[in-house]
Design an enzyme around this catalytic site. Sequence first.
Site, short mmCIF file in Angstrom:
data_model
loop_
_atom_site.label_atom_id
_atom_site.label_comp_id
_atom_site.label_asym_id
_atom_site.label_seq_id
_atom_site.Cartn_x
_atom_site.Cartn_y
_atom_site.Cartn_z
CE LYS A 226 0.31 35.74 11.22
NZ LYS A 226 -1.05 36.16 11.37
CB THR B 122 0.02 36.73 1.36
OG1 THR B 122 -1.36 36.36 1.43
CG2 THR B 122 0.37 37.19 -0.04
NE ARG C 196 -2.19 29.46 9.68
CZ ARG C 196 -2.34 29.38 8.37
NH1 ARG C 196 -1.86 28.38 7.68
NH2 ARG C 196 -3.00 30.30 7.74
CE LYS D 129 -8.11 33.70 9.43
NZ LYS D 129 -7.28 33.22 8.31
CB ALA E 239 -2.35 32.34 17.19
CG PHE F 259 -4.58 35.80 15.47
CD1 PHE F 259 -5.42 36.33 14.50
CD2 PHE F 259 -4.97 34.61 16.06
CE1 PHE F 259 -6.62 35.71 14.14
CE2 PHE F 259 -6.16 33.98 15.70
CZ PHE F 259 -6.97 34.54 14.74
CG PHE G 83 -3.41 45.79 0.68
CD1 PHE G 83 -2.47 45.20 1.52
CD2 PHE G 83 -4.69 45.26 0.65
CE1 PHE G 83 -2.79 44.11 2.30
CE2 PHE G 83 -5.02 44.17 1.44
CZ PHE G 83 -4.08 43.59 2.26
CD1 TRP H 231 -2.54 38.83 -2.01
CD2 TRP H 231 -2.85 40.26 -3.70
NE1 TRP H 231 -3.84 38.72 -2.40
CE2 TRP H 231 -4.07 39.57 -3.44
CE3 TRP H 231 -2.82 41.20 -4.73
CZ2 TRP H 231 -5.24 39.82 -4.17
CZ3 TRP H 231 -3.99 41.44 -5.46
CH2 TRP H 231 -5.17 40.75 -5.18
#
Lengths: 562, 562
Positions: free
Chosen positions: A76, A78, A99, A110, A278, A306, A386, A414
């Site tokens: 998200k 990215t 954020r 993470k 979130a 999220f 991906f 990405w």
Amino acid sequence: MSENKGLSDLEIAHNATILPIEEIAVRAGINVDALELYGPYKAKINPAKLVLPEGKAHGKVVLVSAMSPTPAGEGKSTTTVGLADSLARAGHKVMIALREPSLGPILGMKGGATGGGYSQVLPMDDINLHFTGDFHAVTSANNALMALVDNHIFQGNHLGIDPRRMTFKRVIDMNDRSLREIIIGLGGPAQGVPRQDGFDITVASEIMAVFCLAADLDDLRTRLGRITFGYTFDRQPVTVADLGVEGALTLLLKDAIKPNLVQTIAGTPALVHGGPFANIAHGCNSIIATRTAQELADIVVTEAGFGADLGAEKYMDIKSRIADVAPSAVVVVATIRALKMQGGVPKDKLSEPNVDAIAAGVENLKRHVGNVAKFGISPVVAINKFASDTDEELQWLLKWCAAEGVEAAVADVWGRGGGGDGGDELASKVAAAVQGPSNFHHLYPLELSVEDKIRTIVQEIYGADGVEFSVPAQKRLVDIQKNGWGGLPVCMAKTQYSFTDDASKLGAPKGFRVHVRELIPKTGAGFIVALTGAVMTMPGLPKEPAAMRMDVGPDGNPTGLF
Amino acid sequence: MSENKGLSDLEIAHNATILPIEEIAVRAGINVDALELYGPYKAKINPAKLVLPEGKAHGKVVLVSAMSPTPAGEGKSTTTVGLADSLARAGHKVMIALREPSLGPILGMKGGATGGGYSQVLPMDDINLHFTGDFHAVTSANNALMALVDNHIFQGNHLGIDPRRMTFKRVIDMNDRSLREIIIGLGGPAQGVPRQDGFDITVASEIMAVFCLAADLDDLRTRLGRITFGYTFDRQPVTVADLGVEGALTLLLKDAIKPNLVQTIAGTPALVHGGPFANIAHGCNSIIATRTAQELADIVVTEAGFGADLGAEKYMDIKSRIADVAPSAVVVVATIRALKMQGGVPKDKLSEPNVDAIAAGVENLKRHVGNVAKFGISPVVAINKFASDTDEELQWLLKWCAAEGVEAAVADVWGRGGGGDGGDELASKVAAAVQGPSNFHHLYPLELSVEDKIRTIVQEIYGADGVEFSVPAQKRLVDIQKNGWGGLPVCMAKTQYSFTDDASKLGAPKGFRVHVRELIPKTGAGFIVALTGAVMTMPGLPKEPAAMRMDVGPDGNPTGLF
């Protein structure tokens, strides 16, 4: 996120060209004397010195949300970065509002929270570590309050605070499960008054929420003073203003409240500021950052944490009520991998082609897309590509979106970067959506009872049949009414992995009820937190924490950081 | 400290002219591209980019210490700043090395730790609040370690760590007595392993000590790895290197370890960096700051915390063994007020003229002066003038010093500033002392047993008859020998108010014994901490915390901060 390239995110970030932050400021229309530098590539913006363009219309907000995520996240951030870079490439005056990352999860498992591949904000290592110290300031203010509260009790307890009815906890920006349930004040009369307590992670602190919802320093002080930290022996709420320390807490936050300016790899200006989780808080960057970006740019790309059931719902029903930041467009990020997971594929098989699983998992995306429409906005689906995705899979998903009448685009931000052509199609669809008519509205009116607001969210957004309140939660509902807090919006605390309160229930489940085990009035932030299922306000570390791999190289740069 | 002027320290600081930090860097001989700016008036110096003058002799160190202090302090930082300003005024190339303030006591009752009156380092409000985030980084590294340790135990405890034999604690930069003794890990099998625990204040963290004693980033990593945090079930020490997380801790400290450049009101360059408490840790700024200042200046004025029995002894026996920083001159700060207090005058009568009380209290100063001589250095007494001091009192003290053969000067650096003529005489005496021959030696050889090292300190420095070890301390003495730590120096943790371990025993007591209740091997820092009497590693807040008066004014500046 680093599986399908030779270079790690950290290596890509270090190889990137980074401009002096003054140049980024000029690009964003910020007068350089409003900057407070933190090294050559980071600066705080002093709102008191910022000279804003006169007569400029406020920028339109693009909110980036997502389907239910895998534990690795759906990219998200990215997508947020890549989309903004692509919009800038197309000639729009654009700015990002994002954020800040939390240190605890970074040491845990993470990935970084600064995007990935060629769509990152820089300097990513600084931003993911201490950055400009904002979270440390929030931790200090939070813990100063609790030291002052326990000291007040110890020194005679003039206010009559009941140590058994404290609702505010100390915090630490660490994943530290051992601090979830503790007993403090042991050791006899000289060491304080014993009571049950616990630490939350800093991003779950009400002070973090207050920080992110404050319009300015004065509003910050007012909100801090309004925080209820517990109840008296005769069950009256006690606030920070009752204790008289909102000034000291404001002082501890006076620099943190200034938004942080950084840049993307492609040189797009980004404000990275504040960061409540979130799943356990309202989950988006500060209002000050969003508003500042709106004043400077024509389009502001921002992210809600999220899935759309959590961050986006709270953006619409909490943040957008407090300030004029309602989104003109919403992007729902989906990935082939997450669709497979929602279709029942185990984590280690997500790279194998499987259109049937995608077809099963797409029900999850469908519910999120439908939810966004309930706020009066037609979303754009961003398929975050991906390397393991097959053409057949991507085409199936594009066709499904077309059949559902949903705008969609594959984005390879990405791998190719928003500064390249990876996000051009997405940017063009989002730019069109931003110009369209907005029918934005909140999901529920504030006049509903807290109980009915929660029922509305779980039925309309989660797809539940209803809600069950624990006995303590039922009692708290009565208190909330009695204390005049019934008009506050609700901040749901729920697992991010499922529409239900059970992380293992994937797809778009039906026939379930949501269990509210606790209600915590956050009267400073201005919402009621509803803790559902087993959601935690303090995460733990995994068996092999990411910290084990981290170090500093001979060049002084981090190693093993993603 | 603000009783004898119309203006508070904060007001004087805000009225002062402050120069851009680049100008101060140029003045100090620092190439500007080695600076990492934190706003216009603070910068970290990147040692990797610093271009040092070739062939320059290392600067001589002036160590500022004091007699036993009153709770308000004797103006040691004020004298340090004023003396440096006066030396600069006399044409010397001078630099200050000072420890950073701790936030906990600032919210509690202590004044700022940045000097006072017209002898302050600027920007005093920033330095006294979050500054450049160094203490937050130390807190993070300390607590990351403990989260990783408790997670290791929770995840199967491969190392066999005994949760009942942990010697390392979590820390918080707050005066929070409720966290002194706690129980963590409650709530059942999913929340960790229950154990007794506690928080220390950040300045008591071994990571703070390691940070201040490290020569560079590599030495920092080595020392972090060497920290013993507890013992296994078969009573073997377990280190950070055993856990394999020294790299992550180094990463969390990689920016903090760079020294911070600021300025005095008179424009003298100052490095303010690191800050362990001198009553519970070794009590002086980082070796990196002291060494950097020595490389840039001819005279470095630095401070050791609390009285000469604590900070100065540790400077001589710990810091000066690790790096070539032995002082060429020592200043012992004395005040008329403190002498009266040592002579038995109650706190509310210290402003009343009373030569008899001074004559009684001077025994305290005499012992401190004699102690400094035991390290081979003849001290200079700096009489830090307060407005309430009478000429008769000051003259009495000067005569006493002359009779004792001790150099002394009255310094009015608070009222007139070192940049004025308030410290000229002191500066001239110190400049002469610096040029004199040095017979510096440590108090004890490392070959002595830990028991004998402690005995030497309490007998030679405190004037005690001997030392008593509690039963746990006696057991630890055996462990220390067995684990090969017997050659480490000792870091005494003792009340700063008395030569004894009882804060109420003033003057120069005789016929007492010192009680060592606990010994904590700090194998990363490289010393054994001896906790004596009732000394605390976590302070508490007073009944009326200073925080109650603090706020931010409409101009965005702090109010009520001293």
